[in-house]
Enzyme design. Structure first.
Site, PDB file in Angstrom:
ATOM      1  N   GLU A  49       0.824  -1.211   0.000  1.00 50.00           N
ATOM      2  CA  GLU A  49       0.000   0.000   0.000  1.00 50.00           C
ATOM      3  C   GLU A  49       0.858   1.261   0.000  1.00 50.00           C
ATOM      4  OE1 GLU A  49      -3.006   0.376  -0.643  1.00 50.00           O
ATOM      5  OE2 GLU A  49      -3.645  -1.708  -0.560  1.00 50.00           O
ATOM      6  N   TYR A 132      -5.906   6.699   4.560  1.00 47.20           N
ATOM      7  CA  TYR A 132      -5.988   5.715   3.480  1.00 47.20           C
ATOM      8  C   TYR A 132      -5.247   4.420   3.856  1.00 47.20           C
ATOM      9  CZ  TYR A 132      -5.024   2.951  -0.499  1.00 47.20           C
ATOM     10  OH  TYR A 132      -4.916   1.848  -1.307  1.00 47.20           O
ATOM     11  N   ASP A 150      -8.777   6.188  -2.271  1.00 47.66           N
ATOM     12  CA  ASP A 150      -7.652   6.701  -3.063  1.00 47.66           C
ATOM     13  C   ASP A 150      -8.195   7.313  -4.364  1.00 47.66           C
ATOM     14  OD1 ASP A 150      -8.341   4.580  -4.660  1.00 47.66           O
ATOM     15  OD2 ASP A 150      -6.327   3.753  -4.814  1.00 47.66           O
TER      16      ASP A 150
END
Ligand code: SF4
Length: 360
Positions: A49, A132, A150
């Site tokens: 990520e 996020y 995102d």
């Protein structure tokens, strides 16, 4: 198809099932096979990520594979030096991410006994973990019902609901966050988050969305009205700024003079050739260069390179510096040329190093 106001529409289970269920079915059948999807190792999810922020999947794949071979566990990363970490990240850009990943691994090792925390508050306490990353790791690795938002998710949701306004600002921002959170099915939040991102990355594309292949086309406001290209609305872009960089190749006795960029600012703590940046092209760069680094007798132009960093458009000239007298800058260092390949350079200066340090 008419559309109720967003607030009312989101209460409707019919509308939720028009989005979440077909999307999850589509994802189960069409998801790309990516190495970080092989299991639910929170460290692997975390690494992927962080790497995927501002970087395309295709570019991340070789870095991810190399990184996981080099630092297979959070403890292996915690034990590594900053230089090793930056070297593995070299070329991926946005180096702050590598430093924060490293700092987070060290915190997992020191504060959580080497075990990646599962509690969202504890995950959020790790360096570099914003909303996020928290939602992505907590939902994918631990099944927590947090929506990860995102750029791909924003594109799908603004189009599907027909949300106007710049997504990073009010009033659009809270509408988008609320929409995604309400659509999130509590039984499969990780798959849902990945499914929306996957749809944005492979079907609901920025320029040419493939609406005919889209599992949630029925009910999509943008597709129905033919306004896909208008959403999401773009923020006014910053005007490009021209800059002129003058770098020096200074060598003696098998060593090259290199400098480490300071903390803060762009590309912090990466290595580069000693250089100065001017707002205008000028032959007087040598005066600035001497004042910063030390006296020299002459400079011979070796190459010109053009590159961009955010909205800066930079013309970089590199010169062979002759008759250089001792350096002034504490961050400068005579480095054996054979060791230069092991250092993490800025992308532009890496190109210069590959060209001029290998040949010498
Ligand atoms: S129908 Fe088209 S615009 Fe709407 S979500 Fe699907 S791909 Fe995006």
């Amino acid at each position: 198809m008419g559309r109720e106001p967003l607030e009312t529409a989101l209460e409707s289970p019919v509308l939720q099932s028009a989005f979440s269920r077909p999307l999850l079915d589509w994802y189960a059948a069409n998801r790309r096979k990516l190495p970080w999807r092989d299991g639910k190792d929170p460290y692997a999810v975390f690494v992927s990520e962080v790497m995927l922020q501002q970087t395309q999947v295709r570019a991340v794949l070789p870095y991810y594979a190399r990184w996981m071979r080099r630092f297979p566990t959070v403890e292996a990363l915690a034990r590594a030096s900053e230089e090793e970490v930056l070297k593995e990240w070299e070329g991926l850009g946005y180096y702050r991410r590598a430093r924060l990943l490293h700092a987070a691994a060290r915190m997992v090792a020191s504060e959580f006994g080497g075990r990646f925390p599962s509690d969202p508050e504890e995950i959020a306490s790790l360096p570099g973990v914003g909303p996020y990353t928290l939602a992505a790791v907590a939902s994918i690795a631990f099944g927590k019902a947090l929506a990860a938002v995102d750029g791909n998710v924003i594109r799908v949701v603004t189009r599907w609901f027909g949300i106007r306004g710049v997504p990073s600002r009010r009033p659009a921002r809270p509408k988008i966050l609320e929409a995604v959170q309400r659509l999130l099915p509590s039984e499969a939040p990780g798959d849902f988050n990945q499914a929306v991102m996957e749809l944005g990355a492979t079907v609901c594309l920025p320029r040419r969305p493939c609406c005919l292949l889209c599992p949630i086309r029925k009910g999509c406001v943008a597709s129905t009205k033919g306004i896909q290209s208008e959403l999401p609305e773009a923020a006014p872009s910053k005007a490009a700024v021209r800059q002129f960089e003058y770098a020096g190749l200074v060598m003696r006795e098998g060593k090259v003079l290199l400098c480490r960029r300071g903390d803060g600012g762009r590309m912090e703590r990466l290595w580069q050739f000693p250089s100065v940046i001017l707002a205008k092209e000028s032959k007087r760069w040598t005066g600035r260069w001497k004042a910063r680094y030390g006296e020299m007798k002459g400079a011979e132009l070796l190459a010109v390179l053009n590159y961009s960093v955010t909205h800066y458009r930079i013309r970089l000239e590199i010169y062979r510096i002759e008759g250089f007298q001792r350096y002034k800058l504490p961050s400068a260092r005579w480095t054996p040329i054979a060791e230069a390949p092991k250092l993490a350079f800025t992308a532009a200066h890496r190109k210069l190093a590959d060209r001029f340090l290998v040949l010498t």
